[in-house]
Design a protein around this motif. Structure first.
Motif: not given
Length: 1442
Positions: A396-399, A435-442, A445-448, A528-531
């Protein structure tokens, strides 16, 4: 003349020609002649054609078998009926035959290309135009009429000319309208052609039927309605019909909705049907009806619509999913329909559906509708959709992120077209950033998303800049922090990649070990900047081995700030094409190229943004200017190279008369000045002079950035330039016009260039102390003062304090500074008196502002000087919320919250929230309460991450429990009266409330008193108990006389734990000591003759009566509802704990004490005196248990077993005679004799879960071994709460029912005692004890059934005799029936037992075995109640005797 020719034809037909061709020729000519005659001709004409009319009805002609002849004859008859109308040309029988012939001609209408099609159409048109078909009704030709309907519907085709369709339609309508009563068969024929997706019915036939029904609706309405109601109600008359009732309803809703009145209740009933298939079918129908475009929902169907929406809560996911599909069609067909708001409201509720696929589909529906028409969905609803970014399901999050990004792109396009206004959807990127603070995104995804998906692909940089400005202006603090974090990560990766590529180019030293270490360290930093950092680091190592020169060239170009966004995007695509998707680095380099490039922001962005500032200034959009400058300032902090080439524009902005633009430019220069300094000096050599002027004449913010900019644009870090400026500033201290800016500049110089500041530091400090801080305010009317009415001298004093504080917070080498003790002493006076001295007069408002400023100064100094801040200053700072002005509390607590969240302040300062007291309540403000909860939650999360290695060295360890020792110490010194002198419980109520609030938050309790995270509570409770117990066994460092106050507060804290967890903490048992702050507590000094257990002395606050008083308070805490109400004895015996389980003894005592406390409520206002230690307040436990047990024994006969055996108290008394010898008790009442049974062999500790015998055997064996090895050890009796293990009974009866002790284990009951010395017994294993003999061991099978054996009970340390009643070979367990009636299910190969009989037992019969099983079941049932109470009495007796 035609009539003459017809007369001649009549004579030729008498007799008719034998040749077919002659006959056909004759009738063709006759048909032509007849068509030339007018309707109702003169009598002479009729007389002339009469021979022909007579000739054609002869049997040889009328009944001719040739189809061509029949068609021509039918054509002639159609013309004859036209000519003679309205009179019939023949008698009824002949007319029937004529119409049979005409109707048969219609059957060939399906052959559009046939030679006879035209003639058939003429016949059809003639019949339709002159309504001659009515004659069939007069002749009662019902079958013929039915044939007409059937024929027309069978021959209807999509390629029929319009005249054919209209003629057939008109004939059918005339036949229906002119009928007195509509034939049921005609209705069924029409309805049978309705329905979608039918292979046996053409669309043309369906349309024809619908058109006929639509035109004849008033005529057929009642009949259709009756048919539908009968069908829906299950009438057997229509059960064999091929008509699909639901499909009929669909088409009728389109063509004649009035025919459906009365059907709605049946559809509603089907929506509520139990059968899934029925619900699915009617949902599909109703959904299609409501999705029809251009049709409003009638009042008749409003109830169906309401129930249709309610089916969104259907228990079956398939039904809910189907409704969502139809709702989507419904809204897409007409987004502005009247029911839209109702539909959207129902959709919003399903965003919280328990099924993740439903939640995803709801997001899809809302976003699809919004994308089709942006204004169709309210913004609040789309914001609810955005909350699904925090959904528990990754799907649900990603969608949701994908759809919101798509929606924002649509908004950008509509905005560019001028179809929507600005701002409606600019909040979406902020939600994505969160969502940057969500472990499922990191960040990947946000930068892309931000770089590639947020804007339409053909959007220009100018368009993107305009949107980014609007986006940025709407960011809140969290979103801004996330945005900064992304920019910071990108900056770090760009810097490390630059280093790496420079190392890579140094070929000769690339293989040196030192170089390799630097490269690997850089890889570790970047990963460290990667998921997935470990995977990323491994990919960097693989990349390092890559030999393709094109890849390295592309990476260098991507890192070049002069590369445009278009170029960067193209070369990135080229790089990925070189690799191909199958390459192991394809995905990694795709992510890396996004992170290290300037695809997000480039020089083009800065150029356009600076132009936008000029444009907005021209249009006087001040708010837009502020947002532009803030955005540019952020870019300058993390992407300073982007300002290379923008120096000329910045210099012009620096000279601008608009303060917003000038301040923003100063900030840009302060951040990016070091990067662009050379070009800046070349363009303008007077920049430094301009900055120096601003340092003196500007406002404080401008002065701050001007000093930083001056240091940034000069080569020696500003030492030379700042020295000149510093001298002038010190000389201007007396100039009151510029004192605020001068003080600000001096403070900033102290932070940036401490060597410069120290040259005249004494002079500055003396001036601030004597000339500013010791100044007195003018007298004012304090009654009219508000928080904002502080005096100018007060404001200047605050500026002076800030300057002094900054001088001890330099950017480098803060630890080398000396003299901070003097500053802290100054701040202590200000916090205490509101001025540096008690003698200085000032208003209440000024003093409040000064206290607040000093307290904030302590918070800032604590980052570097926490070890220098004394306990007194710390306590005074904590009490800052006691300032009477609400705004002071809000500002101070806001700073505490901010600093702790930023990890620049110790968590101990969160204690200050507990001193925000209003009346009798703690922390009334919901905002502040949320901030405290936020601090605690943040601390738990930080603890979970173990404060990773990259954390700043100055960061503190913000564990939430650390605040308790500091809170107890502060309360003991400033809130708690002398516990030995003051014994009025009301004086301690506020402290209890404070402790209750903080502990409930630490346990993370919800409003219902239940912990949100059970694991967290289980981990937290022992820690808090250990902290309180450790304090009780410590002594106050600063004032030993306050130690007992601390101990008393800890007693209150332990009682709060008891109240919140609803269990008695083991106060006397062992606990794990914790390390307390050495500045607050120390181990007690032991002197000769002292009690070795310091802190064990019982304080009067620990008395049960006193604690019961506190428990009865109405607490305004985080978990008020968890307070246990006082109950009566009757209520206590009927609560959930007595249901099929024994009531724990501790719970009984607690209730009896509570009952006694309740009876003393009238004396609550009096001071509570401490009871002496002689036991006046002790409860006669045995007497209470004895009375309860006797009451229970009187009701035992109510429990009857399945085999009819009844247990009576008398019988129990007799069977327990042996047990009385084994276990004796002290009786409070000598005349009362109650049998005391053996103790229970085992009982498990409290567990919130139920375990079956399929649990881990290994764990059970290990626990048994531990128990048996420690059986005779005293340490076993004092197990701490950290080391106790839960032992679960594995013993189950044959039919799956648990034995008495197993039920006890599952119910989770626990014994409680106020002192903690009385604990529930655990099951003792027998590992290591004497086993049965080898011979006996061989008999541990069904051979023992019927044997009498002695079983060892380790708790009672004796054998009890019982009979083996049955054996379960699969579980290897025996059912043992003891002499006193107790039943136990055991694995005898794991127990210690002995045979009573030496001989082999006699095999029992099947009847005996069945009786034994029945007895076991019955006794187990009885013993669950009676055995539990007897067990308690035995245990209590043993304790008392000991």
């Amino acid at each position: 003349m035609p009539e003459e020719q017809l007369k001649e034809f009549g004579s030729k037909l008498d007799p008719p020609p034998s040749s077919k061709d002659s006959l056909l020729k004759l009738f063709k000519e006759a048909a032509v002649c007849l068509s030339e005659l007018e309707q109702s001709p003169p009598a002479s004409v009729l007389q002339s054609i009469q021979p022909f009319l007579d000739a054609v009805i002869k049997p040889d002609i009328l009944k001719h078998q040739d189809k061509d002849v029949k068609l021509l004859v039918a054509s002639c008859f159609s013309e004859i009926t036209r000519i003679t109308a309205p009179e019939a040309p023949y008698h009824d029988d002949i007319m029937r035959d004529i119409f049979q012939l005409i109707v048969s001609a219609f059957s060939g209408l399906d052959d559009v290309g046939g030679p006879s099609f035209g003639r058939r159409v003429v016949i059809l048109e003639t019949v339709a135009k002159y309504r001659s078909c009515i004659v069939m009704l007069d002749l009662e030709c019902d079958e013929l009429v039915k044939q007409v309907f059937t024929t027309f519907l069978d021959v209807a085709r999509d390629d029929h000319p319009e005249v054919v369709v209209s003629s057939m339609q008109n004939i059918m309508i005339v036949l229906l309208e002119e009928s007195e009563d509509v034939q049921e068969q005609l209705l069924l024929i029409l309805l049978s052609k309705l329905g979608r997706n039918r292979s046996d019915v053409s669309d043309a036939a369906r349309r024809l039927a619908m058109k006929v029904i639509e035109q004849c609706a008033p005529k057929v309405e009642s009949d259709i309605k009756q048919f539908l109601i009968s069908s829906l109600s299950g009438d057997s008359r229509f059960s064999t019909s091929q008509i699909d009732c639901h499909e009929v309803i669909y088409d009728l809703y389109r063509c004649a909705p009035q025919c459906l009145s009365g059907v709605a209740p049946y559809l509603t009933g089907e929506l509520l049907a139990d059968e899934l298939e029925t619900r699915l079918k009617v949902v599909g129908l109703v959904g299609e009806l409501f999705s029809l475009p251009g049709r409003a929902i009638s009042e008749e169907f409003s109830s169906v619509f309401v129930e249709f929406l309610k089916r969104l809560t259907d228990r079956v996911v398939e039904v809910r999913m189907l409704i969502l599909d139809h709702i989507k069609k419904c809204l897409l067909s007409d987004p502005s329909r009247a029911e839209a708001s109702q539909i959207i409201s129902a959709l919003s509720d399903r965003l919280l559906d328990y099924d993740e696929n439903i939640r995803k589909q709801v997001v899809a529906v809302i976003c699809d509708v919004a994308a089709s028409a942006l204004t169709s969905i309210p913004i609040d609803t789309i914001k609810l959709v955005a909350e699904r970014l925090r959904d528990k399901a990754i799907l649900v999050k990603t969608y949701t992120m994908e759809r919101l990004t798509e929606l924002y792109r649509v908004y950008c396009l509509r905005y560019a077209e001028g179809k929507v206004g600005t701002g409606d959807f600019d909040w979406i990127p902020g939600k994505i950033l969160r969502c940057l603070y969500d472990k499922d995104f990191r960040s990947d995804t946000i930068e892309y998303t931000l770089c590639s998906s947020l804007f339409p692909s053909d959007f220009s940089v100018r368009d993107k800049v305009k949107h980014w400005i609007d986006i940025f202006s709407g960011f809140d603090n969290v979103e801004t922090k996330a945005f900064e974090k992304i920019l910071e990560q990108r900056q770090r990766i760009q810097q490390e990649m630059h280093k790496y590529l420079s190392f890579k180019q140094t070929q000769q030293s690339a293989d040196a070990p030192e170089m390799q270490k630097k490269i690997q360290f850089g890889f570790r930093v970047m990963s460290r900047a990667f998921s997935e950092p470990p995977k990323a680091e491994q990919n960097f190592l693989v990349l390092d081995q890559l030999k393709d020169a094109n890849i390295w060239k592309i990476l260098n170009n991507l890192l070049d700030p002069n590369t445009s966004i278009t170029q960067a995007s193209k070369i990135r695509d080229d790089m990925l094409k070189i690799l191909s998707e199958k390459h192991s680095l394809y995905e990694f380099l795709g992510t890396l190229s996004i992170k290290c490039s300037y695809l997000l922001f480039s020089k083009e962005y800065v150029k356009e943004m600076l132009s936008e500032v000029s444009a907005r200034k021209a249009s006087k959009e001040n708010l837009g200017i502020q947002s532009c400058m803030d955005f540019l300032g952020l870019l300058a902090s993390y992407c300073p190279s982007l300002f290379d080439g923008a120096e000329e524009k910045l210099i012009s902005f620096l000279k601008d008369d608009d303060e917003t633009i000038m301040e923003g430019t100063l900030k840009i220069l302060a951040k990016a000045g070091g990067t662009i300094r050379e070009n800046l000096i070349v363009l303008s050599s007077s920049v430094d002079l301009l900055l120096e002027r601003i340092c003196v004449e500007g406002n404080r913010k401008q002065a701050k950035y001007a000093v930083q900019a001056l240091a940034s644009i000069t080569k020696d870090d500003g030492l030379k330039a700042l020295s000149v400026l510093y001298k002038g500033l010190v000389d201007m201290l007396d100039d009151k016009r510029h004192q605020p800016a001068v003080l600000q500049s001096l403070g900033c110089i102290a932070q940036i260039a401490m060597p410069v500041f120290e040259t005249r530091e004494t002079e500055i400090v003396e001036f601030i102390r004597s000339k500013i801080l010791k100044s007195e305010s003018e007298a004012v009317d304090e009654e009219k003062l508000s928080w904002d009415d502080k005096s100018e001298i007060c404001q200047l004093k605050i500026y002076g304090i800030k300057t002094l504080v900054k001088s001890y917070l330099p950017l480098k080498d803060a630890h080398l500074r000396t003299g901070v003790d003097d500053l802290l002493g100054l701040l202590k006076n200000i916090i205490s008196f509101g001025e540096v001295s008690e003698e200085i007069d000032s208003s209440v408002v000024d003093k409040a502002h000064m206290k607040l400023a000093a307290a904030k100064a302590v918070l800032r100094l604590s980052r570097h000087w926490d070890d220098k801040i004394s306990i007194d200053i710390f306590h005074l700072t904590l009490k800052t919320p006691e300032i009477s002005f609400p705004m002071a509390k809000k500002i101070f607590l806001g700073k505490v919250h901010q600093y702790i969240k930023d990890r620049v302040l110790e968590t101990k300062y969160a204690c200050s929230f507990l001193f925000d007291i209003t009346g009798s309540s703690v922390l009334v403000s919901e905002e502040e309460k949320q901030n405290l909860a936020d601090i605690i939650q943040h601390s738990y999360q930080t603890k979970g991450r173990k404060v990773s290695a990259q954390t700043d060295a100055n960061s503190v360890s913000p564990y939430p429990h650390n605040i308790l020792p500091y809170l107890v110490h502060a309360l003991a010194h400033h809130s708690c009266p002398d516990v030995e002198k003051c014994k009025d419980v009301k004086e301690y109520e506020m402290m209890y409330r404070q402790l209750y609030l903080i502990i409930s938050m630490l346990l993370h309790k919800e409003e219902d008193g239940k912990a949100e995270d059970t694991d967290q509570e289980q981990e937290c409770v022992p820690t808090i108990i250990s902290i309180f117990n450790s304090i009780k066994q410590s002594e106050d460092v600063t004032d030993a006389t306050k130690s007992k106050n601390s101990h008393a507060i800890c007693e209150l804290g332990l009682s709060v734990i008891n109240l919140l967890t609803q269990k008695e903490p083991d106060l006397k048992g062992e606990f794990t000591p914790v390390s307390l702050p050495p500045t607050l507590y120390k181990p007690p000094e032991k002197t000769e003759g002292d009690n070795p257990e310091v802190g064990e002395e019982k304080l009067w606050l620990a008395d049960e009566t006193v604690l019961a008083h506190f428990s009865s308070l109405k607490l305004d805490g985080h978990a008020d509802s968890s307070v246990i109400p006082q109950t009566s004895e009757h209520e206590g015996m009927n609560d959930e704990e007595s249901d099929d389980n024994e009531i724990p003894l501790g719970k009984i005592l607690e209730r009896l004490r509570a009952q006694r406390t309740k009876s003393r409520e009238g004396e609550k206002n009096k001071s509570v005196l401490a009871e002496d230690e002689s036991g006046k307040t002790d409860v006669d436990v045995l007497k209470m248990v004895r009375e309860i047990n006797l009451d229970h024994l009187r009701t035992v006969d109510k429990f009857e077993s399945s085999n009819g055996h009844t247990h009576s108290p008398g019988k129990r008394s007799n069977t327990g005679e042996t047990d009385q010898k084994a276990t004796k008790r002290s009786a409070g009442d000598g005349t009362s004799v109650v049998s005391v049974p053996k103790r229970r062999r085992s009982s498990s500790g409290h567990s919130p879960f139920k375990f079956s015998n399929s649990g881990s055997k290994k764990e059970l064996h290990e626990e048994r071994d531990m128990d048996s090895n420690d059986e005779n050890s005293n340490r076993e009796k004092r197990l701490s709460s950290r080391t106790k293990k839960k032992i679960f009974s594995e013993n189950h009866s044959e039919d799956g029912n648990c034995s008495d002790r197993s039920r006890s284990a599952e119910s989770g009951d626990r014994l409680k005692s106020s002192s903690g010395s009385m604990q529930k017994r655990k099951r003792k294993g027998v590992t290591g004890l004497a086993k049965c003999s080898t011979e006996e061991k061989k008999m541990v099978t069904d051979e023992l059934i019927g044997c009498k054996i002695d079983v060892w009970w380790p708790v009672d340390k004796r054998f009890y005799e019982g009979t083996v009643k049955s054996y379960d070979s699969t579980k290897q367990k025996h059912v043992i029936l003891y002499e006193d009636g107790d039943v136990e299910v055991l694995r005898l190969d794991k127990e210690r037992w002995e045979l009573v009989d030496s001989g082999k037992p006699t095999k029992p019969t099947e009847d005996d075995a069945e009786d034994a099983d029945a007895d076991a079941d019955a006794d187990a049932s009885d013993n669950e109640t009676l055995g539990a109470w007897r067990s308690k009495v035995a245990k209590s007796s043993s304790k008392k005797a000991a």
